[in-house]
Design a protein around this motif. Structure first.
Motif, PDB file in Angstrom:
ATOM      1  N   GLU A  64       0.696  -1.118   0.042  1.00 55.49           N
ATOM      2  CA  GLU A  64       0.064  -0.052  -0.155  1.00 55.49           C
ATOM      3  C   GLU A  64       0.739   1.241  -0.196  1.00 55.49           C
ATOM      4  O   GLU A  64       0.400   2.245  -0.477  1.00 55.49           O
ATOM      5  CB  GLU A  64      -0.863   0.011   1.123  1.00 55.49           C
ATOM      6  N   PHE A  65       2.183   1.312   0.319  1.00 59.12           N
ATOM      7  CA  PHE A  65       3.038   2.385   0.531  1.00 59.12           C
ATOM      8  C   PHE A  65       4.048   2.357  -0.224  1.00 59.12           C
ATOM      9  O   PHE A  65       5.009   3.152  -0.382  1.00 59.12           O
ATOM     10  CB  PHE A  65       3.256   2.598   2.093  1.00 59.12           C
ATOM     11  N   MET A  71      -0.663  -1.254  -6.414  1.00 59.39           N
ATOM     12  CA  MET A  71      -1.446  -1.202  -5.145  1.00 59.39           C
ATOM     13  C   MET A  71      -1.195   0.161  -4.183  1.00 59.39           C
ATOM     14  O   MET A  71      -1.785   0.460  -3.178  1.00 59.39           O
ATOM     15  CB  MET A  71      -1.527  -2.328  -4.031  1.00 59.39           C
ATOM     16  N   HIS A  72      -0.167   0.939  -4.708  1.00 58.34           N
ATOM     17  CA  HIS A  72       0.099   1.924  -3.898  1.00 58.34           C
ATOM     18  C   HIS A  72      -1.285   2.931  -3.893  1.00 58.34           C
ATOM     19  O   HIS A  72      -1.832   3.151  -4.901  1.00 58.34           O
ATOM     20  CB  HIS A  72       1.204   2.951  -4.637  1.00 58.34           C
ATOM     21  N   ARG A 115     -11.296  -4.169  -2.383  1.00 55.48           N
ATOM     22  CA  ARG A 115      -9.986  -4.851  -2.386  1.00 55.48           C
ATOM     23  C   ARG A 115      -9.450  -4.720  -1.120  1.00 55.48           C
ATOM     24  O   ARG A 115      -8.979  -5.686  -0.400  1.00 55.48           O
ATOM     25  CB  ARG A 115      -8.966  -3.996  -3.129  1.00 55.48           C
ATOM     26  N   LEU A 116      -9.768  -3.556  -0.352  1.00 58.52           N
ATOM     27  CA  LEU A 116      -9.400  -3.596   1.212  1.00 58.52           C
ATOM     28  C   LEU A 116     -10.047  -4.411   1.996  1.00 58.52           C
ATOM     29  O   LEU A 116      -9.742  -4.826   2.864  1.00 58.52           O
ATOM     30  CB  LEU A 116      -9.553  -2.135   1.648  1.00 58.52           C
ATOM     31  N   GLN A 117     -11.280  -4.600   1.735  1.00 61.55           N
ATOM     32  CA  GLN A 117     -12.141  -5.549   2.489  1.00 61.55           C
ATOM     33  C   GLN A 117     -11.740  -7.039   2.341  1.00 61.55           C
ATOM     34  O   GLN A 117     -11.802  -7.698   3.222  1.00 61.55           O
ATOM     35  CB  GLN A 117     -13.618  -5.374   1.996  1.00 61.55           C
ATOM     36  N   HIS A 118     -11.261  -7.408   1.032  1.00 62.18           N
ATOM     37  CA  HIS A 118     -10.856  -8.654   0.877  1.00 62.18           C
ATOM     38  C   HIS A 118      -9.573  -8.733   1.592  1.00 62.18           C
ATOM     39  O   HIS A 118      -9.144 -10.037   1.974  1.00 62.18           O
ATOM     40  CB  HIS A 118     -10.612  -8.820  -0.739  1.00 62.18           C
ATOM     41  N   LEU A 119      -8.588  -7.828   1.671  1.00 57.62           N
ATOM     42  CA  LEU A 119      -7.456  -7.823   2.544  1.00 57.62           C
ATOM     43  C   LEU A 119      -7.810  -7.843   3.873  1.00 57.62           C
ATOM     44  O   LEU A 119      -7.135  -8.814   4.840  1.00 57.62           O
ATOM     45  CB  LEU A 119      -6.549  -6.690   2.154  1.00 57.62           C
TER      46      LEU A 119
END
Length: 136
Positions: A64-65, A71-72, A115-119
């Motif tokens: 994420e970073f 995915m940044h 995507r974040l929910q899946h993560l």
């Protein structure tokens, strides 16, 4: 004839008592060591799984970073997509929204949120990720 005292028999009984006492102590100590050893193996495997899962989670979060990652957070532009979707809904239902003076269409569920929910969903129920309790 008076009964004779069996000196060897008394010594034999004392040796037998000592033998059984030492055998009992050795058995108890062996049981304790085996019990600790079996639990230690399970605990070691659990710690390996915890470390593997935390490593995977760390990689997912680092992506994420990482500027070079697709995915940044800045390259995905999640807010832009949400605002674009809100504007589309507003344009399609402008008269209804302005008449009611309320927006009944909720918050957009964008691809980034999916995507974040899946993560995050596996993290919530993962038994290998330790729980952290914060005291107020």
């Amino acid at each position: 004839m008076p009964p004779t005292q069996d000196a060897l028999g008394d010594i034999l009984k004392i040796i037998q008592i000592g033998f059984y006492a030492i055998g009992t102590i050795v058995a108890m100590l062996t049981y304790r060591a085996a019990k600790r050893g079996l639990l230690n193996t399970v605990n070691t495997e659990y710690q390996k799984r915890v470390m593997d899962r935390l490593h995977k989670l760390s990689e997912d979060l680092y992506s994420e970073f990482d500027l070079s990652s697709p995915m940044h957070w800045a390259t995905i532009r999640p807010v832009h997509h949400a605002i674009q979707e809100i504007n589309e809904v507003f344009e399609n239902n402008m008269d209804e929204i302005l008449t009611a003076r309320k927006y009944y269409y909720g918050i957009p569920y964008t691809e980034d949120v999916k995507r974040l929910q899946h993560l995050l969903d596996p993290v919530v129920s993962d038994p290998f990720i330790p729980r952290i309790s914060v005291q107020p």
